[in-house]
Design a protein around this motif. Structure first.
Motif, mmCIF file in Angstrom:
data_model
loop_
_atom_site.group_PDB
_atom_site.id
_atom_site.type_symbol
_atom_site.label_atom_id
_atom_site.label_comp_id
_atom_site.label_asym_id
_atom_site.label_seq_id
_atom_site.Cartn_x
_atom_site.Cartn_y
_atom_site.Cartn_z
ATOM 1 N N SER A 226 0.814 -1.225 0.000
ATOM 2 C CA SER A 226 0.000 0.000 0.000
ATOM 3 C C SER A 226 0.840 1.264 0.000
ATOM 4 O O SER A 226 0.317 2.352 -0.244
ATOM 5 N N LYS A 227 2.139 1.148 0.270
ATOM 6 C CA LYS A 227 2.999 2.336 0.396
ATOM 7 C C LYS A 227 3.777 2.637 -0.886
ATOM 8 O O LYS A 227 4.587 3.576 -0.909
ATOM 9 N N MET A 228 3.579 1.853 -1.961
ATOM 10 C CA MET A 228 4.243 2.166 -3.222
ATOM 11 C C MET A 228 3.642 3.433 -3.840
ATOM 12 O O MET A 228 2.417 3.585 -3.869
ATOM 13 N N ARG A 229 4.499 4.300 -4.326
ATOM 14 C CA ARG A 229 4.019 5.524 -4.964
ATOM 15 C C ARG A 229 3.221 5.185 -6.223
ATOM 16 O O ARG A 229 3.441 4.160 -6.878
ATOM 17 N N ASP A 230 2.275 6.031 -6.552
ATOM 18 C CA ASP A 230 1.464 5.817 -7.756
ATOM 19 C C ASP A 230 2.322 5.954 -9.002
ATOM 20 O O ASP A 230 3.339 6.668 -9.011
ATOM 21 N N VAL A 231 1.903 5.310 -10.071
ATOM 22 C CA VAL A 231 2.614 5.396 -11.341
ATOM 23 C C VAL A 231 2.388 6.776 -11.945
ATOM 24 O O VAL A 231 1.252 7.249 -12.033
ATOM 25 N N ASP A 232 3.493 7.439 -12.339
ATOM 26 C CA ASP A 232 3.372 8.787 -12.893
ATOM 27 C C ASP A 232 3.279 8.762 -14.422
ATOM 28 O O ASP A 232 3.200 7.696 -15.037
ATOM 29 N N ASP A 233 3.311 9.941 -15.026
ATOM 30 C CA ASP A 233 3.149 10.053 -16.479
ATOM 31 C C ASP A 233 4.290 9.408 -17.243
ATOM 32 O O ASP A 233 4.137 9.039 -18.420
ATOM 33 N N THR A 234 5.451 9.267 -16.599
ATOM 34 C CA THR A 234 6.599 8.648 -17.264
ATOM 35 C C THR A 234 6.595 7.132 -17.135
ATOM 36 O O THR A 234 7.467 6.457 -17.678
ATOM 37 N N GLY A 235 5.632 6.588 -16.377
ATOM 38 C CA GLY A 235 5.567 5.144 -16.183
ATOM 39 C C GLY A 235 6.335 4.666 -14.974
ATOM 40 O O GLY A 235 6.421 3.461 -14.725
ATOM 41 N N ARG A 236 6.879 5.597 -14.171
ATOM 42 C CA ARG A 236 7.629 5.201 -12.973
ATOM 43 C C ARG A 236 6.676 5.085 -11.787
ATOM 44 O O ARG A 236 5.868 5.976 -11.537
ATOM 45 N N GLY A 237 6.796 3.979 -11.087
ATOM 46 C CA GLY A 237 5.957 3.765 -9.913
ATOM 47 C C GLY A 237 6.801 3.422 -8.699
ATOM 48 O O GLY A 237 7.883 3.957 -8.501
ATOM 49 N N GLY A 238 6.304 2.518 -7.872
ATOM 50 C CA GLY A 238 7.015 2.128 -6.659
ATOM 51 C C GLY A 238 7.409 0.669 -6.682
ATOM 52 O O GLY A 238 6.874 -0.129 -7.458
ATOM 53 N N LYS A 239 8.369 0.320 -5.814
ATOM 54 C CA LYS A 239 8.821 -1.066 -5.693
ATOM 55 C C LYS A 239 8.927 -1.442 -4.224
ATOM 56 O O LYS A 239 9.205 -0.606 -3.367
ATOM 57 N N VAL A 240 8.732 -2.744 -3.976
ATOM 58 C CA VAL A 240 8.823 -3.291 -2.618
ATOM 59 C C VAL A 240 9.784 -4.459 -2.623
ATOM 60 O O VAL A 240 9.762 -5.288 -3.539
ATOM 61 N N GLY A 241 10.633 -4.527 -1.611
ATOM 62 C CA GLY A 241 11.437 -5.712 -1.347
ATOM 63 C C GLY A 241 11.211 -6.124 0.085
ATOM 64 O O GLY A 241 11.470 -5.348 1.011
ATOM 65 N N ILE A 242 10.680 -7.324 0.308
ATOM 66 C CA ILE A 242 10.326 -7.743 1.666
ATOM 67 C C ILE A 242 10.763 -9.186 1.908
ATOM 68 O O ILE A 242 10.660 -10.033 1.016
ATOM 69 N N VAL A 243 11.271 -9.448 3.101
ATOM 70 C CA VAL A 243 11.735 -10.778 3.490
ATOM 71 C C VAL A 243 10.605 -11.496 4.221
ATOM 72 O O VAL A 243 10.065 -10.967 5.196
ATOM 73 N N LEU A 244 10.263 -12.703 3.756
ATOM 74 C CA LEU A 244 9.181 -13.469 4.377
ATOM 75 C C LEU A 244 9.591 -14.931 4.507
ATOM 76 O O LEU A 244 10.476 -15.405 3.790
ATOM 77 N N ASN A 245 8.939 -15.638 5.416
ATOM 78 C CA ASN A 245 9.156 -17.085 5.470
ATOM 79 C C ASN A 245 8.261 -17.764 4.435
ATOM 80 O O ASN A 245 7.629 -17.107 3.617
ATOM 81 N N GLY A 246 8.192 -19.081 4.472
ATOM 82 C CA GLY A 246 7.488 -19.807 3.423
ATOM 83 C C GLY A 246 5.977 -19.753 3.496
ATOM 84 O O GLY A 246 5.301 -19.884 2.471
ATOM 85 N N SER A 247 5.401 -19.525 4.679
ATOM 86 C CA SER A 247 3.953 -19.673 4.826
ATOM 87 C C SER A 247 3.132 -18.718 3.958
ATOM 88 O O SER A 247 2.061 -19.120 3.470
ATOM 89 N N PRO A 248 3.539 -17.465 3.705
ATOM 90 C CA PRO A 248 2.709 -16.608 2.841
ATOM 91 C C PRO A 248 2.550 -17.114 1.413
ATOM 92 O O PRO A 248 1.673 -16.661 0.692
ATOM 93 N N LEU A 249 3.365 -18.073 1.008
ATOM 94 C CA LEU A 249 3.248 -18.626 -0.337
ATOM 95 C C LEU A 249 2.022 -19.526 -0.490
ATOM 96 O O LEU A 249 1.428 -19.591 -1.571
ATOM 97 N N PHE A 250 1.660 -20.220 0.585
ATOM 98 C CA PHE A 250 0.663 -21.292 0.398
ATOM 99 C C PHE A 250 -0.329 -21.447 1.539
ATOM 100 O O PHE A 250 -1.287 -22.205 1.404
ATOM 101 N N ASN A 251 -0.146 -20.776 2.668
ATOM 102 C CA ASN A 251 -1.045 -21.071 3.794
ATOM 103 C C ASN A 251 -2.466 -20.580 3.509
ATOM 104 O O ASN A 251 -2.684 -19.586 2.841
ATOM 105 N N GLY A 252 -3.423 -21.324 4.034
ATOM 106 C CA GLY A 252 -4.828 -20.959 3.853
ATOM 107 C C GLY A 252 -5.395 -21.441 2.531
ATOM 108 O O GLY A 252 -4.793 -21.259 1.475
#
Length: 668
Positions: A332-358
């Protein structure tokens, strides 16, 4: 760095006795911060004193001080002290040492309020009362922590190494404060990888944010790497941290770098977003693994209930693991994409469970669906195990983007770097492997698609469509078929039933009904109903239903039970005990990978995979759910054939021979 950390920590020998091991950090950390600040200020004390005496206002002092202290390598100081004291000068008056140091710390500019978070005045008075203050001050006064001797990056390493030692001695989770630098560098390189050329442009300005900032290690590495690409680039660093000690260190560190200290704020990111009105070019985070969010459950669920306006609107994970809440926040904190096509990026460290749990329809599945359907997941990189200080579990780097390049739109790259760690000569806690510069370059080439196809050191990469991870869960019903007999076993079950057992005369009526076998429910109900009526036993409709449910036993030779009332009258009644679910992948059988292809895809799957095995089954179309799962390990599974039987037999014979030899020795 390890030698410097050991030297700083060696003051613990002075504290031993009056202080427990769990208390060492409360003394060592603030003194390390103070000494670093002092070494940074030392060349500028005269300029600082002149500006303080010349300008009464905080803003005036800050502006003129930055201008007077600016160099090619530094943007200038934005903090100062009105006190004449230093550690060395304070030691010259040993009888008033504590008061001198309190005066020293109290003279810092208002933007340097970090010592309040350490409760440093109380630390000083306690040390003085325990007759250890002078020894501690002399120890730190002798350490050179000037920028020439210790760079900002090394200082960050030192802070985190000390926190690791402190948490370890206090038997706390050290890893929640300390992200290994090799992991941070890889994460930063992945986030910058496709922006490298743009980052070299003149006038580059980038904002970098860490919602779990700790001591600021990720921000430091990201900032330094950006300036390696473009020395003239301008960065604005932002962070939020819940722990008061690490918050204080991070704030002091950013002040030293010339950053705005108000950009580091204290608080629980899951409860309140301290930067609610801001979005950023880059978001980096290593949220704590496996921690629950019970303490903030009310606030999180309240934000979820706000719908589209809340960070957590897409879904909620299980209360036992907050990782996916941080993932949603970062997205939710990535900047909006501007007229040049540049937006935001996220790099986050997670364990395995967000891939498949639930399963389908669950909170975690809905969160994955939210990210995939909006084409935000750019890549997921599997790291080697044993990369972190407090856990050896599998970990993954998620790279998100809201402005993918054309060739990557609608796709996700899975990169298996789990075999590319280099063994450390000496383990640090649970950390036994590191990602060397060479390892990192291989992973970056895999991410960028520039690997040498002839190389034996290729990092495995597989590219998937976003909808390759989508599926439908459908409910498959089979008809209810029951056999009815009033035999001792079924009568006993009725007698022991909490409701039926209380009905006067029912047990006796069943005993006199006879043991005839019925394979049709309606015939059984009519015959038993007439029998009960003759004996004067009256049952309500609900009690009649409960009675046949207790007596009835599944029998594949029995007639199908059908609905007796309502709109579905005459239709087959499903057997809840035989109910099953099937997961049907989007695109199965060559169908389009779209939500609109649901009915035809599922029907064809059912006809091919289910109907041939259970001819009387049918699909309950009212119970369909859409799910999303990223089975990373399955996609990189490598079959290892079992050893030949001859080899196994030879091993068994050898072991049996060894056992027999041992038995003969015992008998002898």
């Amino acid at each position: 760095m390890s030698r410097l950390s050991a030297f700083v920590w060696s003051v613990a020998d002075t504290l031993r006795g009056p202080y427990s091991e769990a208390e060492y950090g409360s003394v060592i950390l603030p003194f390390t911060v103070l000494r670093r600040l002092e070494c940074v200020m030392k060349p500028h004390r005269e300029v600082m004193a002149d500006i303080v005496s010349s300008y009464p206002g905080e803003q005036q002092r800050r502006t003129h001080l930055k201008l007077k202290t600016r160099t090619e390598d530094s943007s200038g100081l934005s903090f100062w002290t009105t006190s004449d004291y230093s550690l060395k000068k304070a030691l010259q008056d040993p009888d008033n040492l504590a008061e001198n140091l309190i005066d020293y710390v109290g003279g810092f500019s208002a933007n340097l309020d970090v010592f309040k978070s350490f409760d440093f005045e109380n630390v000083l008075r306690t040390l003085d009362a325990r007759n250890r203050l002078a020894q501690v001050v002399r120890h730190f006064e002798g350490i050179d922590l000037s920028p020439d001797a210790v760079s900002n990056a090394d200082m960050g390493d030192l802070f985190e190494n000390l926190i690791y030692r402190f948490a370890e001695s206090a038997n706390e989770g050290a890893g929640q404060f300390y992200t290994p630098r090799d992991v941070v560098r890889l994460l930063v390189d992945l986030v910058y990888a496709e922006d490298t050329e743009a980052l070299r442009d003149r006038g580059t300005v980038r904002s970098i944010y860490d919602p779990t900032v700790g001591t600021g290690g990720m921000l430091t590495v990201a900032d330094e790497h950006l300036h390696e690409l473009n020395p003239d680039a301008s960065t604005a660093l932002f962070g939020q941290e819940i722990n008061p000690r690490t918050y204080a260190i991070c704030k002091a560190d950013l002040l030293i770098k010339g950053q705005d200290p108000s950009n580091v704020r204290q608080g629980d990111t899951l409860v309140v977003d301290r930067f609610e009105d801001r979005r950023f070019d880059y978001v980096l985070s290593n949220p704590p693994f496996g921690t629950d969010w019970k303490a903030v459950e009310q606030e999180v669920k309240g934000e979820h209930a706000r719908g589209g306006q809340g960070r957590f609107a897409p879904g909620l994970p299980a209360v036992g693991d907050a990782a996916m809440l941080f993932l949603l926040h970062a997205a939710s904190k990535m900047r909006d994409v501007d007229d040049t096509g540049r937006g935001g990026k996220v790099g986050i460290v997670l364990n395995g469970s967000p891939l498949f749990n639930g399963g389908a329809g669950s909170g975690p599945s809905e969160i994955r669906g939210h990210l995939l359907e909006r084409d935000l997941v750019e890549a997921i990189v599997a790291l080697p195990n044993d990369m972190f200080y407090n856990t050896g579990i599998a970990t993954y780097l998620w790279i998100l983007s809201n402005a993918k390049v054309a060739e990557h739109k609608g796709t996700v790259r899975l990169i298996d770097a789990s075999k590319f760690g280099t063994k450390l000569r000496k383990s640090i806690g649970s950390k036994r492997l590191e990602i060397t510069e060479q390892d990192r370059e291989r992973v970056i080439r895999a991410f960028a698609g520039t690997q040498d196809e002839q190389s034996e050191q290729q990092v495995p990469v597989k590219t998937f469509s976003n909808r390759d991870f989508a599926y439908w869960t459908v409910t498959v019903e089979r008809p209810l078929q029951l056999r009815f007999e009033c035999i001792p076993e079924t009568i006993s079950a009725v007698t022991e039933h909490k409701t039926l057992g209380k009905i006067t005369g029912l047990t006796e009526a069943l005993e006199s009904f006879g043991e005839e076998r019925y394979l049709n429910r309606e015939k059984f109900n009519r015959a038993l109903g007439a029998h009960l009526g003759d004996l004067g036993v009256k049952l309500t409709p609900a009690q009649r239903k409960t009675l046949w449910q207790v007596i009835g036993v599944h029998d594949g030779k029995a007639d199908y039970c059908r609905v007796q009332t309502g709109k579905q009258k005459g239709e087959l009644e499903p057997d809840a005990a035989l109910r099953d679910t099937e997961n049907v992948p989007f695109g199965w059988g060559g169908h389009p990978k779209t939500h609109g292809a649901f009915q035809e895809t599922v029907q064809d799957y059912f006809d091919a995979e289910v109907k041939p095995h259970v001819d009387d089954a049918w699909i309950d179309w009212t119970k369909q759910k859409t799910g999303y799962e990223i089975p990373f390990t399955r996609h990189f599974y490598e079959y290892v054939p079992p050893r030949p039987l001859e080899e196994i037999d030879a091993d068994l014979e050898r072991v049996v021979g060894e056992i027999m030899e041992l038995l003969r020795e015992v008998e002898a």
